[in-house]
Design an enzyme around this catalytic site. Structure first.
Site, PDB file in Angstrom:
ATOM      1  N   LYS A 142       0.836  -1.202   0.000  1.00 51.47           N
ATOM      2  CA  LYS A 142       0.000   0.000   0.000  1.00 51.47           C
ATOM      3  C   LYS A 142       0.872   1.253   0.000  1.00 51.47           C
ATOM      4  O   LYS A 142       0.599   2.224  -0.696  1.00 51.47           O
ATOM      5  CB  LYS A 142      -0.913   0.011   1.238  1.00 51.47           C
ATOM      6  CG  LYS A 142      -2.078  -0.964   1.129  1.00 51.47           C
ATOM      7  CD  LYS A 142      -2.830  -1.063   2.462  1.00 51.47           C
ATOM      8  CE  LYS A 142      -4.002  -2.031   2.314  1.00 51.47           C
ATOM      9  NZ  LYS A 142      -4.614  -2.399   3.606  1.00 51.47           N
ATOM     10  N   GLN A 178      -4.979  -2.178   9.522  1.00 53.57           N
ATOM     11  CA  GLN A 178      -4.692  -3.452   8.875  1.00 53.57           C
ATOM     12  C   GLN A 178      -5.283  -4.606   9.686  1.00 53.57           C
ATOM     13  O   GLN A 178      -5.019  -4.729  10.880  1.00 53.57           O
ATOM     14  CB  GLN A 178      -3.169  -3.615   8.733  1.00 53.57           C
ATOM     15  CG  GLN A 178      -2.751  -4.866   7.995  1.00 53.57           C
ATOM     16  CD  GLN A 178      -3.264  -4.872   6.568  1.00 53.57           C
ATOM     17  OE1 GLN A 178      -3.272  -3.845   5.894  1.00 53.57           O
ATOM     18  NE2 GLN A 178      -3.737  -6.022   6.111  1.00 53.57           N
ATOM     19  N   ASP A 213     -11.840   2.707   3.539  1.00 58.69           N
ATOM     20  CA  ASP A 213     -12.231   1.321   3.271  1.00 58.69           C
ATOM     21  C   ASP A 213     -13.732   1.205   2.992  1.00 58.69           C
ATOM     22  O   ASP A 213     -14.185   0.234   2.378  1.00 58.69           O
ATOM     23  CB  ASP A 213     -11.896   0.428   4.486  1.00 58.69           C
ATOM     24  CG  ASP A 213     -10.664  -0.431   4.239  1.00 58.69           C
ATOM     25  OD1 ASP A 213     -10.274  -0.574   3.061  1.00 58.69           O
ATOM     26  OD2 ASP A 213     -10.102  -0.965   5.212  1.00 58.69           O
TER      27      ASP A 213
END
Lengths: 362, 362
Positions: free
Chosen positions: B122, B166, B189
């Site tokens: 990422k 995460q 997200d």
């Protein structure tokens, strides 16, 4: 595979609101079909196979449907009455145990006759089960801020466990702003996006389930209709009925398809369903040949159609052609007397649930 | 109508997370199928009819599928690359115009190797498009409060426009508490229930759309696949892929059915689909005879299967049996190189969208 020429519109929030108003405006009219459920208030579970039903006629052209009606009538009026009895007992138990009575506040802006009737019916229903109802009537030319002030005071009022804003609001108000102001812990309508999100997500629980779709599922439960693993088709995708009904069926492990105004061949998909929930607001749209023999049908539509034989000049019919459906389905809700009475019963239940949760009473 | 004996499990958040980890751990492995898209980075729209495709073979038993592969390859790697070019240009334009660079904060707790690789990928992706990345690495034995403190400081940090935690978190932490602490305006997200609720509701707009399902729809768009009025089947109903993918397809006026582990005859329903999105995590579960000739297939599954010919001892395959699907479908995503690269591209796009919204930059 030719596309069907059948067209229909979704139940938009406004037309659905209109339907709800209609429903409750006429809730007192004694226009109920003969019911087959026995003398007990609590209906016995249906005993039939959803998949195969040898006693049902095979799918035949509409014109030759001469078989007698054989579907069980899903008696929403009787179930709603039973739920009110249960709510009454719980309200009373709660009052005795902790001295708290559930309270529902309704905000009505303007002087629409249908809205006033709807609010009056809610108030009557509250009275009948021992829930305290508060009403705030504001004039049509109130400002948005004035409505927000009432919501704010009900949000802070410990005697209020549920808040409803009667829709539609006057055009000069922002409906979304006003509805979002209701504390989620008191949003007994269950329309807050946070509630809808939790309804959609596995492993999350909504605080409240919207009343009409909750009533549909409650009817399936109380009639012992299996849902898990069944094919379910929801016709209509409105925020207040179709969409949450589909999410509820999915939570119960049905395989769900949603049919809407852009669907090609809606009858073909509907014919695969073991369970049909229809909420489109189109009179008699779902014909006998849309229905799989033995399917269970929950008809949310309440549509006025002209009828010169009726003293009112019209009568109410569902989205489903009842005469045809009752010859093919294994069970079907009548209109009126099916889903209609369930909506207010679920509102009372949601208000009770809210009061129990706020006061940590089980 | 006999029930199928095919059983499969849904992609649970944890197994999906595992899949994502796998995907990114091996993102650098040059194991990509030969691609058919031309030299242009932006793929040309598909020219085919979803309903009838005379050039496709009729549905035949698997054993006799000897026709050559004819499906177009939906090249996610190439589309993701193109999106990164677009994001780079926008990041640069924003910096020049208002002096703001989008920032993404990632919180990593513990020392799982797969999580560390995922976070590194990422970070690399952010670097490649000019997005600033911040990383908070906390030891495995951190307290929930310590993680919450980091979230709180990122929530308040004006240089941070997106926050990712995460997963999976260490077992002693409450994942829901931690995820709910992320400010919804920075929840790139898109998993917050308020976002999911808005995604489900007509007339509402989510702040962010979850990255993987957004990537699926983006592939359909960029390949010119019509969605409106089409039958779509989503296989799997996880919170992070299947459910939001179904909501997205419905927003685009597809007629959506959701197939899951409790569905009887999943192949029968899947065979009706013009568009299939599969996210179950079962290698090669969807066979050629599940697929309607001419259908478009988006395969989200990334499943390791033993392969002694591969130096790693395994290779990655999708939920869909690619060899069979490519002979029946009109277009299909490969695994890897299909949906995989789209997830991070969508994360970068969501971070850019967030920064633009926060700074009111269009």
């Amino acid at each position: 595979m030719a596309s069907s020429s059948v067209l229909f519109t979704d139940t938009s929030p406004s037309s659905a609101a209109r339907l709800l108003h209609l429903r409750h405006r006429h809730a007192v009219v004694p226009f109920v079909r003969p019911l087959r459920v026995g003398p007990t208030q609590f209906p016995t579970p249906l005993r039939f196979s959803l998949h195969t039903s040898p006693s049902r006629p095979p799918l035949v052209p509409l014109a030759s449907l001469t078989t007698e009606a054989s579907a069980k009538v899903i008696d929403g009026k009787s179930v709603a009455k039973q739920i009110r009895v249960e709510v009454t007992a719980e309200v009373s138990r709660m009052k005795e145990a902790i001295g708290v009575t559930p309270g529902l506040a309704v905000i009505l802006v303007g002087d629409r006759k249908d809205s006033a009737t709807y609010v009056r019916n809610k108030k009557k229903a509250c009275d009948s089960v021992g829930i305290i109802s508060l009403e705030a009537n504001l004039p049509e030319d109130s400002t948005e801020q004035e409505v927000l002030n009432y919501i704010s005071s009900f949000n802070d009022d410990p005697s209020v466990h549920g808040i409803l804003v009667q829709l539609p609001l006057p055009k000069h108000m922002n409906e979304q702003n006003i509805l979002n102001a209701v504390r989620i812990e008191k949003d007994v309508d269950g329309f807050h996006p946070l509630n809808i999100g939790r309804l959609a997500m596995r492993g999350r629980e909504p605080l409240f389930v919207p009343c009409t779709p909750k009533g549909c599922i409650e009817l399936l439960h109380r009639y012992g209709v299996p849902i898990k693993g069944k094919r379910a088709v929801v016709i209509g995708r409105s925020n207040i009925v179709g969409m949450p009904a589909a999410l509820l069926l999915q939570r119960e492990d049905a395989t769900v398809s949603i049919v809407h105004s852009r669907t090609n061949n809606p009858e073909e998909i509907t014919r695969q369903a073991d369970i049909i929930i229809s909420a489109v607001g189109q009179p008699n749209m779902i014909r006998g040949n849309w229905i799989k023999p033995g399917a269970v049908i929950i008809d949310v539509g309440i549509n006025p159609v002209e009828d010169s034989n009726d003293p009112r000049g019209y009568r109410l019919v569902g989205d489903v052609c009842y005469e045809e459906a009752s010859k093919v389905a294994s069970a079907v809700t009548p209109v009126p007397g099916g889903v209609g009475p369930m909506t207010i019963a679920m509102l009372l239940q949601n208000t009770l649930i809210s009061a129990k949760r706020i006061h940590n009473f089980e």
